[in-house]
Design an enzyme around this catalytic site. Structure first.
Site, short mmCIF file in Angstrom:
data_model
loop_
_atom_site.label_atom_id
_atom_site.label_comp_id
_atom_site.label_asym_id
_atom_site.label_seq_id
_atom_site.Cartn_x
_atom_site.Cartn_y
_atom_site.Cartn_z
N TYR A 7 -28.66 21.48 -52.87
CA TYR A 7 -28.69 22.90 -53.23
C TYR A 7 -29.72 23.17 -54.33
CZ TYR A 7 -24.65 23.98 -50.32
OH TYR A 7 -23.83 24.18 -49.25
N GLU A 61 -17.14 22.45 -49.12
CA GLU A 61 -17.60 21.22 -48.45
C GLU A 61 -16.93 19.98 -49.04
OE1 GLU A 61 -21.83 21.76 -48.87
OE2 GLU A 61 -21.70 23.63 -47.73
N ARG A 81 -28.11 17.06 -33.60
CA ARG A 81 -27.64 18.23 -32.84
C ARG A 81 -26.12 18.21 -32.82
NH1 ARG A 81 -32.29 18.65 -33.45
NH2 ARG A 81 -33.93 19.27 -31.98
N TYR A 116 -22.56 19.07 -30.73
CA TYR A 116 -22.01 19.20 -29.37
C TYR A 116 -20.50 19.35 -29.45
CZ TYR A 116 -26.64 17.52 -28.13
OH TYR A 116 -28.00 17.38 -28.03
N SER A 117 -19.98 20.31 -28.70
CA SER A 117 -18.54 20.58 -28.73
C SER A 117 -17.74 19.45 -28.11
CB SER A 117 -18.23 21.88 -27.98
OG SER A 117 -18.78 22.99 -28.63
N PRO A 136 -16.08 23.86 -25.52
CA PRO A 136 -14.94 23.92 -26.43
C PRO A 136 -13.70 24.51 -25.79
CG PRO A 136 -16.54 25.61 -26.99
CD PRO A 136 -17.18 24.72 -25.97
N VAL A 158 -21.09 30.03 -31.82
CA VAL A 158 -22.46 30.16 -31.33
C VAL A 158 -23.11 28.79 -31.36
CG1 VAL A 158 -24.72 31.23 -31.72
CG2 VAL A 158 -22.64 32.52 -32.18
#
Length: 396
Positions: A98, A140, A206, A208-209, A276, A385
């Site tokens: 951050y 987090e 990446r 992935y559900s 999902p 999304v």
């Protein structure tokens, strides 16, 4: 949350900052990657950087957070922050990053807005940034603790133990951990990050559900995406991750997960958004749920519809479930009123329904509007999304 002095300055300058955010964010990323090229190579999605969606998502989140501070000063926008925190944990973001973002973001703001960024203006927007950053760091930290992993150490080695070719474009992977530790806890509807080393040495990530919940493995499904660099990871997994291969996989994340209630539930998806929803249906069937379940799916055709047989079999297993399917270009005989785009206004949606949506942004907007018109409360409509959440910016 925001101090009175900073509130007035942010309120006065938000139109200028908002109007210039389209220039600020690309410049920020240029500065960030010039100083830290490894971030583009190994952390940020090169496809999203190439098509500009990552810049739009960052702009949307900043605008949404600043607007929320002004309009609802006593309420923290936890729904928005939770979505971002889950994505950050899935990537292994650590608190010190951050500070790196702050340095280059504020340098970009100063360069674009020039003399308009006085010392007071910079201090006010600095307060906005750290309110958001510190809230995310705290969220987090909690997610890392729940998963039993340390910040920045989200990935574990897994072996591919099974592959299922769902369609010509979609492959399901079954993976088991190599380190001897138990499978991580996962909720129906969540996703995992997969880190792959590509031919040029980049280690791209990446999400992935999870498309099912077998007892002894994680199960996720990958659609082969067209375009380069958009589809570089999906193509790599399809072509170079056979049974026996080792993959680095992150802890399951995602704030859009099936609740444990008894209210009616509607699962609506389009295209690969079915992954999902299949995970949720699998969980409902495995636990013998007696909830009223309405499953809705839209696809191009029967042959492109991944998990078509699973959808039908799982809804048949549930005592009070029904499936509604639309195809744009059906390949055989198909009802005329189920041809074209999904139309949720044709479905009887019970009072008190909780809805989960996943698919392309136009589908999400249409489905949400139809559900609101049917009387489903906005707070009971949850969406996922794939990729940067551009809806956030549009809503802001």
């Amino acid at each position: 949350m925001l101090s009175p002095k900073s509130t007035e300055i942010v309120r006065a300058t938000l139109p200028a900052v908002g109007g210039a955010i389209g220039e600020i964010t690309p410049l920020f990323y240029d500065k960030l990657f010039a100083a830290h090229p490894e971030l583009l190579r190994d952390l940020f999605n090169r496809g999203n950087q190439a098509n500009g969606t990552q810049q739009q998502a960052l702009a949307g989140s900043i605008a949404a957070f600043a607007t929320a501070l002004l309009e609802h000063p006593e309420t923290r926008p936890d729904a928005m922050l939770s979505r971002i925190a889950h994505k950050h944990v899935s990537l292994g973001i650590a608190p010190e990053q951050y500070h790196v973002v702050h340095l280059h973001l504020f340098a970009a703001i100063a360069e674009v807005l020039g003399e308009a960024v006085t010392e007071e203006v910079a201090a006010a927007w600095d307060e906005v940034y750290w309110l958001m950053a510190n809230a995310l760091i705290a969220l987090e930290a909690g997610l890392y603790e729940q998963s039993g992993t340390a910040a920045g150490e989200a990935f574990r080695p897994y072996r591919v133990t099974g592959r299922i070719e769902e369609t010509a474009e979609v492959t399901t992977f079954l993976v088991q951990p190599l380190d001897g530790r138990p499978l991580p806890a996962a909720r129906p509807g969540q996703y995992v990050s997969v880190r792959t080393e590509l031919a040029d040495g980049a280690r791209q990530i990446r999400q992935y559900s999870l498309s099912g919940h077998p007892d002894d493995a994680l199960q996720f499904s990958v659609k082969r995406v067209s375009g380069d660099p958009d589809g570089e990871v999906s193509h790599h997994l399809h072509d170079h991750a056979p049974v026996g291969a080792t993959l680095l996989i992150g802890t399951p994340c995602g704030d859009v997960a099936l609740d444990d209630g008894t209210s009616p539930v509607l699962l609506a998806s389009a295209g690969i958004g079915c992954t999902p929803m299949t995970g949720m249906l699998s969980h409902l069937a495995a636990t013998g749920s007696r909830r009223r379940v309405i499953a809705v799916h839209a696809d191009r055709s029967e042959s492109t519809h991944a998990f078509r047989s699973d959808l039908l079999q799982l809804t048949e297993k549930l005592p009070d479930a029904v499936a509604h399917i639309w195809y744009e270009q059906p390949e055989g005989e198909w009802p005329a009123d189920r041809t074209g785009y999904a139309d949720l206004s044709r479905i009887d949606v019970p009072a008190g329904t909780t809805a989960y949506l996943c698919g392309p942004l136009p589908f999400l907007r249409s489905a949400r509007a139809q559900l609101l018109a049917a009387g489903v409360a906005a707070a009971d409509i949850h969406y996922e999304v794939f990729g940067p959440d551009l809806w956030l910016g549009a809503e802001a």
